[in-house]
Write a protein that holds these residues in place. Structure first.
Motif, PDB file in Angstrom:
ATOM      1  N   ARG A   1      -1.832  -5.466  -3.997  1.00  8.97           N
ATOM      2  CA  ARG A   1      -1.635  -4.046  -3.733  1.00  8.97           C
ATOM      3  C   ARG A   1      -3.000  -3.387  -3.584  1.00  8.97           C
ATOM      4  O   ARG A   1      -3.879  -3.561  -4.436  1.00  8.97           O
TER       5      ARG A   1
ATOM      6  N   ARG B   1      -7.420   0.383   2.568  1.00  2.00           N
ATOM      7  CA  ARG B   1      -6.110   0.496   3.198  1.00  2.00           C
ATOM      8  C   ARG B   1      -5.830  -0.791   3.968  1.00  2.00           C
ATOM      9  O   ARG B   1      -6.748  -1.568   4.265  1.00  2.00           O
TER      10      ARG B   1
ATOM     11  N   ARG C   1      -5.820   3.483  -2.355  1.00  2.00           N
ATOM     12  CA  ARG C   1      -6.798   4.277  -1.603  1.00  2.00           C
ATOM     13  C   ARG C   1      -7.953   4.710  -2.501  1.00  2.00           C
ATOM     14  O   ARG C   1      -9.106   4.754  -2.095  1.00  2.00           O
TER      15      ARG C   1
ATOM     16  N   PHE D   1       0.864  -1.173   0.000  1.00  2.00           N
ATOM     17  CA  PHE D   1       0.000   0.000   0.000  1.00  2.00           C
ATOM     18  C   PHE D   1       0.903   1.225   0.000  1.00  2.00           C
ATOM     19  O   PHE D   1       1.671   1.425   0.949  1.00  2.00           O
TER      20      PHE D   1
END
Length: 479
Positions: free
Chosen positions: A204, A59, A207, A20
């Motif tokens: 991955r 997240r 946001r 992230f």
């Protein structure tokens, strides 16, 4: 589901499994964080069978919080981070959670909330409860054609079945690398996160969606499976520098949540050489059909996946019809929801043990499923469902509105746009009504246009003739 699944590779080393921005996590790190948050939740009084509101952006802390809640045999109430105060208030009233975790101010204003923007300390496993397979795991929201959004109850058993079906359809393994930009409160985002974790695939999180960032990470992270709803597909197809990215690592791009726009899909394939994998599911039954890998086609959502039965029933009699005959699509599976909250809403979508999707289509002789229309009046915008009644309730609160009806019209970028026909009792500007809806509801429920009409066409029973409105005002859209 009380702990994060272990990748087969984790016994040999500690590989990174989640990325992230500039952060990365191993399974051991995620497990330690989930243990630490579970301890805090336990100290705050979360117990087995309780419900915890979870409202956060996409997240790593979402993954941690979800598993922390499950460690205590509690259920997570997934609230969209796009929702505004009235929508969150409704969600809380329907589900009645005792605690809250998140990163959204609107939730913290309505009940005490553990803020995920504050650091989570790693912890040791805490004595907890192993959730029963039939116990609620998550409550996600799906709007009905009338009334406000309903909470869809998924048990640990039904979620595991959905993950198993999705993993099998995508042939996802620990060698795969995926990225997810769709909200985790939406069933597609949740399903992709859970399936990647179960398969031990590298993942991955983003946001929010940004096409340049997404394409860069396909190239740099060597992504093998990409997820796309209509706006993402359009952004890829129209990107002026698409050919400059190396997308050769992709096995395919999944098209879900909205009907495939063949011209957009074909443009991407022509420019990149990457093919598509159309799939079909709902919040209530997350994986219904998927195209086969290596033999996908754009004119069908695929064949029912193993473990899911699909039938088509007559719109007039409700009886099953034969191949090629159009009717309502119904499905049954171990991955079917446990029911809605409010409970009485469940009756409207069940026929014995068959789930009535509300979609209209047919199965051909080869078992390929095609969707031709929606029996329900739901409007689908960027993969999100918009209930006309919810928007109408906001419009009716304006003193100038005498009557109104909300409907969807096709929009290549977003799937559909939301349009309101309004019969006014006094002069009012369209911009004022658009702003009112924008203040009260999430951005994807916004009005693209307001049409002022002398009266709303209705049947004698009072039912709005939305098809008449669509035919009359559905030619153009401002969005």
């Amino acid at each position: 589901m009380s702990s994060l699944p272990l990748s087969p590779l984790s016994k040999l080393a500690e590989p990174t499994v989640l990325a992230f921005e500039d952060q990365s996590y191993t399974l051991a790190e995620l497990n330690a964080l989930a243990d630490g948050l579970a301890a805090r939740l336990s100290e705050h009084g979360v117990t087995a069978g309780g419900r915890v509101a979870l409202m956060t952006s996409n997240r790593p802390e979402f993954v941690v919080a979800l598993h922390a809640i499950w460690r205590l045999a509690a259920a997570a109430v997934l609230i969209s981070p796009a929702w505004k105060r009235a929508e969150v208030e409704h969600a809380l009233a329907v589900t009645d959670p005792s605690h809250a975790v998140g990163d959204q101010a609107v939730l913290s204003e309505l009940m005490p909330m553990l803020n995920l923007d504050e650091p989570i300390s790693p912890g040791n496993p805490v004595p907890g409860s192993t959730p029963r397979p039939d116990a609620d795991a998550v409550l996600a929201f799906s709007s009905g054609t009338t009334g406000l959004p309903k909470a869809v109850r998924h048990s640990h058993k039904s979620l595991q079945a959905a993950v198993r079906n999705w993993r099998g359809a995508l042939k996802l393994t620990a060698r795969d690398r995926i990225q997810i930009a769709t909200p985790p409160s939406h069933i597609l985002g949740l399903l992709n996160i859970m399936t990647a974790m179960q398969a031990g695939a590298w993942m991955r999180l983003h946001r929010r969606f940004d096409v340049d960032r997404m394409l860069s990470h396909i190239q740099d992270d060597r992504i093998t499976v990409e997820m796309a709803v209509a706006p993402i597909a359009l952004a890829i197809a129209s990107h002026p520098g698409l050919e400059s990215y190396d997308l050769s690592s992709l096995r395919f791009i999944v098209w879900g949540a909205t009907p495939v726009s063949a011209s957009i899909a074909e443009t991407v394939t022509r420019r990149t050489g990457v093919g598509w994998l159309p799939a079909y599911g709902t919040t209530e039954l997350p994986v219904i059909a998927c195209n086969p890998i290596g033999g996908a086609r754009l004119d069908s959502v695929g064949r029912p996946v193993p473990g899911v039965d699909v039938r088509v029933t007559s719109l007039q009699t409700g009886e099953p019809v034969g191949p090629g005959e159009v009717g309502e699509i119904q499905a049954r599976s171990d991955s079917l929801m446990a029911g809605y909250l409010p409970c009485e809403a469940t009756r409207d979508v069940m026929s014995d043990d068959w789930y009535r999707t509300g979609d209209v289509g047919y199965l051909d002789a080869g078992g390929w499923l095609r969707i031709t229309d929606r029996f329900k009046e739901m409007i689908k915008v960027r993969g999100f469902q918009v209930a006309p009644a919810e928007v109408e309730a906001v419009l009716h609160s304006h003193p100038a509105v005498d009557d109104c009806a909300v409907f969807g019209i096709p929009n290549g970028a977003d799937g559909e746009s939301v349009v309101a026909a309004v019969a006014a009792r006094q002069p009012v500007e369209a911009t004022e009504l658009v702003a009112l809806v924008g203040e009260r509801l999430a951005s994807y429920k916004r009005l693209s246009r307001v049409e002022f009409v002398p009266e709303i066409p209705r049947l004698p029973s009072g039912k709005v003739l939305r098809r008449v409105l669509k035919e009359r005002y559905g030619c153009t859209s401002d969005s």
